[in-house]
Design a protein around this motif. Structure first.
Motif, PDB file in Angstrom:
ATOM      1  N   HIS A 122     -38.847   8.741  75.428  1.00 19.46           N
ATOM      2  CA  HIS A 122     -37.650   9.359  74.880  1.00 19.46           C
ATOM      3  C   HIS A 122     -36.457   8.460  75.178  1.00 19.46           C
ATOM      4  O   HIS A 122     -36.416   7.800  76.210  1.00 19.46           O
ATOM      5  CB  HIS A 122     -37.383  10.719  75.522  1.00 19.46           C
ATOM      6  CG  HIS A 122     -38.515  11.684  75.409  1.00 19.46           C
ATOM      7  ND1 HIS A 122     -39.598  11.650  76.260  1.00 19.46           N
ATOM      8  CD2 HIS A 122     -38.754  12.705  74.544  1.00 19.46           C
ATOM      9  CE1 HIS A 122     -40.445  12.609  75.918  1.00 19.46           C
ATOM     10  NE2 HIS A 122     -39.956  13.262  74.884  1.00 19.46           N
ATOM     11  N   TYR A 123     -35.485   8.454  74.277  1.00 21.90           N
ATOM     12  CA  TYR A 123     -34.207   7.803  74.539  1.00 21.90           C
ATOM     13  C   TYR A 123     -33.103   8.828  74.286  1.00 21.90           C
ATOM     14  O   TYR A 123     -33.224   9.693  73.424  1.00 21.90           O
ATOM     15  CB  TYR A 123     -34.013   6.560  73.658  1.00 21.90           C
ATOM     16  CG  TYR A 123     -34.098   6.822  72.175  1.00 21.90           C
ATOM     17  CD1 TYR A 123     -32.971   7.216  71.441  1.00 21.90           C
ATOM     18  CD2 TYR A 123     -35.309   6.692  71.493  1.00 21.90           C
ATOM     19  CE1 TYR A 123     -33.048   7.469  70.089  1.00 21.90           C
ATOM     20  CE2 TYR A 123     -35.395   6.940  70.131  1.00 21.90           C
ATOM     21  CZ  TYR A 123     -34.258   7.324  69.440  1.00 21.90           C
ATOM     22  OH  TYR A 123     -34.339   7.577  68.089  1.00 21.90           O
ATOM     23  N   TYR A 124     -32.020   8.731  75.062  1.00 20.51           N
ATOM     24  CA  TYR A 124     -30.967   9.725  74.922  1.00 20.51           C
ATOM     25  C   TYR A 124     -29.654   9.176  75.460  1.00 20.51           C
ATOM     26  O   TYR A 124     -29.641   8.257  76.289  1.00 20.51           O
ATOM     27  CB  TYR A 124     -31.331  11.057  75.573  1.00 20.51           C
ATOM     28  CG  TYR A 124     -32.086  11.026  76.885  1.00 20.51           C
ATOM     29  CD1 TYR A 124     -31.489  11.469  78.053  1.00 20.51           C
ATOM     30  CD2 TYR A 124     -33.407  10.599  76.947  1.00 20.51           C
ATOM     31  CE1 TYR A 124     -32.184  11.487  79.252  1.00 20.51           C
ATOM     32  CE2 TYR A 124     -34.119  10.607  78.138  1.00 20.51           C
ATOM     33  CZ  TYR A 124     -33.494  11.043  79.292  1.00 20.51           C
ATOM     34  OH  TYR A 124     -34.182  11.052  80.485  1.00 20.51           O
ATOM     35  N   ARG A 125     -28.556   9.738  74.945  1.00 13.97           N
ATOM     36  CA  ARG A 125     -27.225   9.273  75.319  1.00 13.97           C
ATOM     37  C   ARG A 125     -26.208  10.335  74.938  1.00 13.97           C
ATOM     38  O   ARG A 125     -26.499  11.280  74.199  1.00 13.97           O
ATOM     39  CB  ARG A 125     -26.890   7.949  74.634  1.00 13.97           C
ATOM     40  CG  ARG A 125     -27.183   7.789  73.127  1.00 13.97           C
ATOM     41  CD  ARG A 125     -26.135   8.343  72.171  1.00 13.97           C
ATOM     42  NE  ARG A 125     -24.787   7.907  72.351  1.00 13.97           N
ATOM     43  CZ  ARG A 125     -24.174   6.989  71.595  1.00 13.97           C
ATOM     44  NH1 ARG A 125     -24.832   6.432  70.585  1.00 13.97           N
ATOM     45  NH2 ARG A 125     -22.908   6.682  71.805  1.00 13.97           N
ATOM     46  N   LEU A 126     -24.994  10.162  75.449  1.00 12.37           N
ATOM     47  CA  LEU A 126     -23.882  11.022  75.096  1.00 12.37           C
ATOM     48  C   LEU A 126     -23.097  10.423  73.935  1.00 12.37           C
ATOM     49  O   LEU A 126     -22.908   9.205  73.863  1.00 12.37           O
ATOM     50  CB  LEU A 126     -22.931  11.201  76.291  1.00 12.37           C
ATOM     51  CG  LEU A 126     -23.418  12.053  77.456  1.00 12.37           C
ATOM     52  CD1 LEU A 126     -22.450  11.904  78.625  1.00 12.37           C
ATOM     53  CD2 LEU A 126     -23.547  13.518  77.054  1.00 12.37           C
ATOM     54  N   SER A 127     -22.622  11.275  73.062  1.00 12.40           N
ATOM     55  CA  SER A 127     -21.690  10.845  72.020  1.00 12.40           C
ATOM     56  C   SER A 127     -20.269  10.879  72.586  1.00 12.40           C
ATOM     57  O   SER A 127     -20.039  11.335  73.716  1.00 12.40           O
ATOM     58  CB  SER A 127     -21.795  11.769  70.807  1.00 12.40           C
ATOM     59  OG  SER A 127     -21.343  13.075  71.155  1.00 12.40           O
ATOM     60  N   ALA A 128     -19.315  10.433  71.784  1.00 21.15           N
ATOM     61  CA  ALA A 128     -17.929  10.431  72.245  1.00 21.15           C
ATOM     62  C   ALA A 128     -17.419  11.834  72.549  1.00 21.15           C
ATOM     63  O   ALA A 128     -16.567  12.019  73.427  1.00 21.15           O
ATOM     64  CB  ALA A 128     -17.038   9.764  71.203  1.00 21.15           C
ATOM     65  N   ASP A 129     -17.944  12.849  71.833  1.00 18.31           N
ATOM     66  CA  ASP A 129     -17.515  14.228  72.079  1.00 18.31           C
ATOM     67  C   ASP A 129     -18.520  15.002  72.941  1.00 18.31           C
ATOM     68  O   ASP A 129     -18.569  16.232  72.920  1.00 18.31           O
ATOM     69  CB  ASP A 129     -17.251  14.967  70.767  1.00 18.31           C
ATOM     70  CG  ASP A 129     -18.479  15.053  69.869  1.00 18.31           C
ATOM     71  OD1 ASP A 129     -19.478  14.360  70.160  1.00 18.31           O
ATOM     72  OD2 ASP A 129     -18.441  15.797  68.876  1.00 18.31           O
ATOM     73  N   ASN A 130     -19.320  14.268  73.715  1.00 20.55           N
ATOM     74  CA  ASN A 130     -20.225  14.835  74.723  1.00 20.55           C
ATOM     75  C   ASN A 130     -21.339  15.703  74.137  1.00 20.55           C
ATOM     76  O   ASN A 130     -21.747  16.707  74.730  1.00 20.55           O
ATOM     77  CB  ASN A 130     -19.442  15.618  75.775  1.00 20.55           C
ATOM     78  CG  ASN A 130     -18.603  14.714  76.650  1.00 20.55           C
ATOM     79  OD1 ASN A 130     -18.979  13.557  76.902  1.00 20.55           O
ATOM     80  ND2 ASN A 130     -17.463  15.194  77.108  1.00 20.55           N
ATOM     81  N   ARG A 131     -21.846  15.316  73.006  1.00 22.52           N
ATOM     82  CA  ARG A 131     -23.135  15.812  72.529  1.00 22.52           C
ATOM     83  C   ARG A 131     -24.223  14.952  73.156  1.00 22.52           C
ATOM     84  O   ARG A 131     -23.975  13.795  73.537  1.00 22.52           O
ATOM     85  CB  ARG A 131     -23.235  15.693  71.002  1.00 22.52           C
ATOM     86  CG  ARG A 131     -22.185  16.465  70.223  1.00 22.52           C
ATOM     87  CD  ARG A 131     -22.204  16.061  68.760  1.00 22.52           C
ATOM     88  NE  ARG A 131     -21.163  16.715  67.994  1.00 22.52           N
ATOM     89  CZ  ARG A 131     -21.332  17.835  67.287  1.00 22.52           C
ATOM     90  NH1 ARG A 131     -22.532  18.412  67.238  1.00 22.52           N
ATOM     91  NH2 ARG A 131     -20.340  18.369  66.635  1.00 22.52           N
ATOM     92  N   ILE A 132     -25.437  15.482  73.224  1.00 20.89           N
ATOM     93  CA  ILE A 132     -26.573  14.676  73.668  1.00 20.89           C
ATOM     94  C   ILE A 132     -27.453  14.367  72.469  1.00 20.89           C
ATOM     95  O   ILE A 132     -27.935  15.276  71.783  1.00 20.89           O
ATOM     96  CB  ILE A 132     -27.406  15.401  74.753  1.00 20.89           C
ATOM     97  CG1 ILE A 132     -26.568  15.642  76.003  1.00 20.89           C
ATOM     98  CG2 ILE A 132     -28.642  14.560  75.101  1.00 20.89           C
ATOM     99  CD1 ILE A 132     -27.320  16.393  77.095  1.00 20.89           C
ATOM    100  N   LEU A 133     -27.627  13.084  72.216  1.00 18.55           N
ATOM    101  CA  LEU A 133     -28.647  12.639  71.264  1.00 18.55           C
ATOM    102  C   LEU A 133     -29.957  12.496  72.014  1.00 18.55           C
ATOM    103  O   LEU A 133     -30.009  11.886  73.078  1.00 18.55           O
ATOM    104  CB  LEU A 133     -28.239  11.309  70.635  1.00 18.55           C
ATOM    105  CG  LEU A 133     -29.272  10.685  69.693  1.00 18.55           C
ATOM    106  CD1 LEU A 133     -28.585  10.059  68.488  1.00 18.55           C
ATOM    107  CD2 LEU A 133     -30.152   9.637  70.391  1.00 18.55           C
ATOM    108  N   TRP A 134     -31.022  13.073  71.441  1.00 18.86           N
ATOM    109  CA  TRP A 134     -32.329  13.094  72.098  1.00 18.86           C
ATOM    110  C   TRP A 134     -33.381  12.698  71.057  1.00 18.86           C
ATOM    111  O   TRP A 134     -33.587  13.403  70.075  1.00 18.86           O
ATOM    112  CB  TRP A 134     -32.613  14.501  72.628  1.00 18.86           C
ATOM    113  CG  TRP A 134     -33.932  14.694  73.315  1.00 18.86           C
ATOM    114  CD1 TRP A 134     -35.088  15.163  72.760  1.00 18.86           C
ATOM    115  CD2 TRP A 134     -34.234  14.440  74.692  1.00 18.86           C
ATOM    116  NE1 TRP A 134     -36.089  15.220  73.693  1.00 18.86           N
ATOM    117  CE2 TRP A 134     -35.591  14.786  74.898  1.00 18.86           C
ATOM    118  CE3 TRP A 134     -33.488  13.962  75.771  1.00 18.86           C
ATOM    119  CZ2 TRP A 134     -36.215  14.655  76.138  1.00 18.86           C
ATOM    120  CZ3 TRP A 134     -34.107  13.840  76.997  1.00 18.86           C
ATOM    121  CH2 TRP A 134     -35.448  14.192  77.178  1.00 18.86           C
TER     122      TRP A 134
END
Length: 474
Positions: free
Chosen positions: A305-317
């Motif tokens: 899995h890869y994941y990160r925060l967007s600029a508005d603090n959503r999590i992409l998963w």
């Protein structure tokens, strides 16, 4: 044989149902930027110094750098749909220094060059950061670094050994959970300078804007249908449904889509990757997981899995399921796969049980151009008047900038350090035709899944494929 952490802890079906309810089957990034004025399609007869086929990152960087190099040349970009609509607008936004799809893959493929490739990769990332700054590219660029996390004991031991060998920052259980709090984490390695994060669709749109500012002409809804030598020699003609361009040089940046050069069509296969995006986290939700340094994350299983925060603090998963469909076809109906999205949601809440109740607003998928060596390959055709790059796999955002420079070197006939690299001069082994490709890929995926359930031990099939250069990385 053991089971992975994602199978030991399964959230209730009601939790998954509630989280996915109302999610839109469209890429968040493209939805976020909204529609833009669509460029005109190509019509009639044109001439150009350089035609670039494809308006994703690779094509746009090529056009931009070509125009910066020689402002007087006429550069045309042909795009079958709209700027950045495919992989460049759908990816995770990880801008990685690696040119070789990670250290291990680079060591296995190019052991004599890997140290220099790593240096060139870091230089390439620095150049992208400088271009973002100098051109004022509004793309949410953050040089956050990334963390590889272990979720099984054997992975923790491997990470500790690799970190020691490379002089990287090893994080034990407590240290990694201090960075990002998940009960699944056993260890991590923090790569502090080797990863940036961007808003993928903004990057594509901004590159197109910078190209147009320099005078590059971008024609959308202008699929290139053929590539032939011009009558009388010396040039190449690119045809579309409604027009054609006679050009001195052509750069092919079509990636996952069938190449205009038939010789290249067995070198890549389209593998579908699936992604979820959450709603913005509240302050309390964000505090429950930490993530103060906003790094990109991935686990180190074969199916990762890869994941990160967007600029508005959503999590992409995203990640885990990397699916190939018989026939090498790229189809929109492959993109909405409920069983995969449910699996991803289940794994998300296993990783972050404290976020139960968070909803996913978007779900989407896209095709990745994968070669048997999992990093880009290069070449020329038509007496050096045509250059191409393809096969970027999953870490291609930054590598496309490097590839653009390689293609421009080739088209100018320049003998450079880049063109002398074995990575640039060599080709991957082709995938076999159907039905053998489908059978082989599915068998390999099964074997990789089995290895993840068996302390990473690779069976005879995987060892054989590794030995002949036909490994498969999800």
């Amino acid at each position: 044989m053991t089971s992975t952490v994602f199978e030991r802890e399964v959230p209730a079906a009601s939790v998954i149902d509630a989280a996915l309810a109302g999610s839109k089957p469209v890429p968040f990034w493209l939805d976020d930027v909204g529609p833009t004025d669509v460029g005109q399609p190509l019509g009639g007869e044109h001439t150009a110094d350089l035609v670039v086929v494809g308006a994703g990152y690779c094509g746009l960087w090529t056009a931009l750098l070509a125009k910066q190099e020689d402002p007087g040349r006429r550069v045309l970009v042909l795009e079958s749909h709209t700027v950045g609509w495919a992989a460049s607008g759908r990816n995770g936004g990880f801008v990685e220094a690696s040119l070789t799809h990670g250290q291990e893959n680079g060591e296995n493929r190019f052991p004599e060059e890997i140290d220099r490739l790593n240096e060139l990769g870091r230089q390439n990332l620095d150049e992208i950061e400088k271009a973002v700054r100098d051109l004022g590219l509004d793309c949410d660029f953050e040089r956050t670094g990334s963390i590889d996390v272990a979720i099984e004991p054997y992975q923790a031991a491997e990470l500790q050994a690799s970190a020691a060998a490379a002089g990287q920052v090893f994080l034990d259980r407590e240290a990694v959970r201090a960075e990002l709090n998940s009960p699944t984490y056993l260890a991590g390695v923090w790569h502090k300078e080797e990863t940036a994060l961007v808003h993928p669709a903004k990057l594509a749109r901004e590159l197109a804007r910078a190209c147009r500012d320099l005078g590059v002409e971008i024609f959308e809804h202008s699929a290139a249908t053929s590539l032939v030598p011009a009558a009388g020699g010396g040039d190449v003609v690119v045809h579309t449904d409604k027009g054609r361009v006679r050009a001195g040089r052509v750069a092919l940046a079509t990636n996952v889509f069938p190449s205009l050069l038939k010789r290249n069509r067995l070198f890549t296969v389209p593998v579908y990757d699936y992604v979820l995006m959450t709603e913005p986290l509240s302050g309390e939700q964000l505090a429950s997981i930490g993530w103060h340094n906003r790094q990109g994350l991935s686990d180190v299983a074969n199916q990762f899995h890869y994941y990160r925060l967007s600029a508005d603090n959503r999590i992409l998963w995203g990640g885990y399921d990397a699916l190939y469909h018989f026939g090498r076809e790229v189809k929109s109906e492959y993109e909405d796969r409920p069983e995969t999205f449910r699996k991803l949601a289940s794994h998300f809440f296993t990783t972050f049980p404290q976020l139960e109740g968070v909803k996913f607003t978007h779900r989407w998928a896209g095709a990745i151009d994968t070669s048997t060596r999992f990093c880009a390959f290069f070449g020329t055709a038509h007496g050096g008047r045509v250059s191409y790059a393809a096969g970027f796999t999953g870490l291609g955002v930054a590598a496309t900038h490097f590839a653009a420079k390689v293609m421009l070197d080739h088209l100018a006939g320049r003998d450079t350090e880049r063109t002398r690299l074995k990575m640039v001069r060599s080709k991957p082994l082709p995938f076999p035709p159907e039905p053998f490709a489908s059978v082989g890929i599915q068998a390999t995926r099964w074997a990789l899944n089995r290895a993840d359930h068996n302390d990473g031990k690779r069976n005879l099939l995987l060892k054989t494929l590794d030995a002949v250069g036909l490994g498969f990385d999800s």
